[in-house]
Scaffold this motif. Structure first.
Motif, PDB file in Angstrom:
ATOM      1  N   UNK A 134     -15.741 -51.052 -27.726  1.00 44.00           N
ATOM      2  CA  UNK A 134     -14.733 -49.528 -27.912  1.00 44.00           C
ATOM      3  C   UNK A 134     -13.297 -50.076 -27.944  1.00 44.00           C
ATOM      4  N   UNK A 135     -12.948 -50.482 -26.570  1.00 41.52           N
ATOM      5  CA  UNK A 135     -11.399 -50.958 -26.437  1.00 41.52           C
ATOM      6  C   UNK A 135     -10.777 -52.107 -27.258  1.00 41.52           C
ATOM      7  N   UNK A 136     -11.716 -53.015 -27.588  1.00 37.84           N
ATOM      8  CA  UNK A 136     -11.511 -53.830 -28.220  1.00 37.84           C
ATOM      9  C   UNK A 136     -10.852 -54.085 -30.022  1.00 37.84           C
ATOM     10  N   UNK A 137      -9.480 -53.859 -29.802  1.00 35.57           N
ATOM     11  CA  UNK A 137      -8.330 -53.712 -31.231  1.00 35.57           C
ATOM     12  C   UNK A 137      -9.341 -54.104 -32.517  1.00 35.57           C
ATOM     13  N   UNK A 138      -9.839 -53.758 -33.748  1.00 33.58           N
ATOM     14  CA  UNK A 138     -10.047 -54.100 -33.880  1.00 33.58           C
ATOM     15  C   UNK A 138      -9.589 -55.818 -35.850  1.00 33.58           C
ATOM     16  N   UNK A 139      -7.917 -55.588 -34.928  1.00 33.25           N
ATOM     17  CA  UNK A 139      -7.651 -57.106 -35.466  1.00 33.25           C
ATOM     18  C   UNK A 139      -7.840 -58.076 -34.519  1.00 33.25           C
ATOM     19  N   UNK A 140      -8.722 -57.934 -33.744  1.00 27.82           N
ATOM     20  CA  UNK A 140      -8.791 -59.214 -32.624  1.00 27.82           C
ATOM     21  C   UNK A 140     -10.310 -59.777 -33.896  1.00 27.82           C
ATOM     22  N   UNK A 141     -10.689 -59.048 -33.791  1.00 33.42           N
ATOM     23  CA  UNK A 141     -12.612 -59.144 -34.658  1.00 33.42           C
ATOM     24  C   UNK A 141     -11.799 -59.414 -35.652  1.00 33.42           C
ATOM     25  N   UNK A 142     -11.123 -59.438 -36.450  1.00 36.27           N
ATOM     26  CA  UNK A 142     -10.589 -59.805 -37.649  1.00 36.27           C
ATOM     27  C   UNK A 142     -11.074 -61.610 -37.807  1.00 36.27           C
ATOM     28  N   UNK A 143     -10.165 -62.608 -37.092  1.00 33.46           N
ATOM     29  CA  UNK A 143     -11.220 -64.054 -37.444  1.00 33.46           C
ATOM     30  C   UNK A 143     -13.012 -63.990 -37.141  1.00 33.46           C
ATOM     31  N   UNK A 144     -13.318 -62.888 -36.759  1.00 32.13           N
ATOM     32  CA  UNK A 144     -14.784 -64.061 -36.633  1.00 32.13           C
ATOM     33  C   UNK A 144     -15.953 -62.570 -37.830  1.00 32.13           C
TER      34      UNK A 144
END
Length: 287
Positions: A134-144
């Motif tokens: 939950x705390x992970x910002x969506x932008x942080x996983x965009x490359x994944x």
């Protein structure tokens, strides 16, 4: 006798109508119609001040008008893009992605939210993972998402679904946890169990908050659509903003950003109106 009573009622209604007409206009902040007018005036005043700033800058040149175009310049550019059909294509692409992405997130968020709130097994198995991610910002996983789903349409939809998922999940979970204990005990006493319990007790109880979750999920989708369309997109408002940035077309960037704002605002207002109609029984506080 009935005729006399009817006459008296008509007379009373006429008197009430006259009193209503004589009542002074209510311009207080408690009047919803007055509030709408005040909000409109506030918006018009802001745009007028912005345009006035551009006129003043035309005489004193204290900033570059190419970097900060006036409302008139932005409206003119929007009209030009609309007349060619380009703006409509970008709008359809972005709005479709937001709605489809939110729709993808909806069923899983509802099932997990209710499950974690109402089932010990679901809580033990899924809540630690949910709380970890939950705390992970969506932008942080965009490359994944780009690595997993490629640079096509699927990665954009899944990214928006990820952004909307936790908002819907949180609303559903909190609503399902806070169902009235008396209501639950009454259902158990009457022998309402299993799927019937969820159909007749849980879903009706959480439906208002579920609707709010969808509204907030769509809002998150509109926030993230720009980032989603920055990567390998050839149509969409986010692509339009990124393309305009590359060619230093600031007016086009403003058109794209403000269009997202207007669409998000309009969608939210429509859903709020629907929500008030469907859940009119909910009591709101007075301010």
């Amino acid at each position: 006798m009935s005729k006399e009573r009817s006459t008296r009622l008509d007379t009373l209604e006429n008197q009430l109508d006259k009193l209503e007409k004589k009542r002074p206009a209510d311009f207080s902040l408690q009047n919803q119609n007055a509030m709408r007018v005040y909000k409109l005036i506030s918006l018009v005043a802001f745009i007028a001040a912005w345009q006035l700033l551009d006129l003043v800058n035309g005489h004193f040149n204290f900033y570059n008008p190419l970097l900060f175009p006036s409302p008139l310049d932005i409206a003119t550019r929007a009209a030009a893009l609309w007349s060619t059909g380009v703006l409509q294509n970008h709008i359809v692409a972005s709005v479709s992605r937001v709605f489809i992405g939110t729709l993808i997130a909806f069923p899983l968020a509802v099932v997990l939210g209710i499950g974690i709130a109402r089932s010990r097994l679901f809580e033990v198995v899924f809540e630690p993972v949910v709380e970890l991610i939950r705390p992970i910002p969506p932008l942080a996983v965009l490359p994944l998402f780009i690595l997993w789903f490629g640079i096509g349409e699927l990665s954009k939809l899944m990214f928006i679904a990820f952004a909307a998922f936790y908002i819907i999940l949180t609303n559903v979970m909190l609503s399902a946890v806070n169902i009235d204990v008396v209501l639950v005990r009454a259902a158990r006493t009457l022998g309402i169990n299993g799927w019937r319990f969820y159909r007749e007790i849980v879903f009706p109880a959480i439906s208002p908050d579920l609707f709010i979750g969808v509204r907030l999920g769509l809002s998150a989708g509109f926030v993230m659509i720009v980032a989603a369309e920055f990567i390998a997109a050839d149509v969409g408002l986010g692509y339009m903003i990124n393309y305009a940035r590359a060619f230093f077309r600031v007016s086009d960037m403003f058109v794209g950003a403000l269009t997202i704002g207007f669409i998000g605002f309009a969608v939210n207002m429509v859903l709020v109106r629907i929500e008030r109609q469907i859940f009119s029984w909910r009591v709101s506080d007075e301010r």
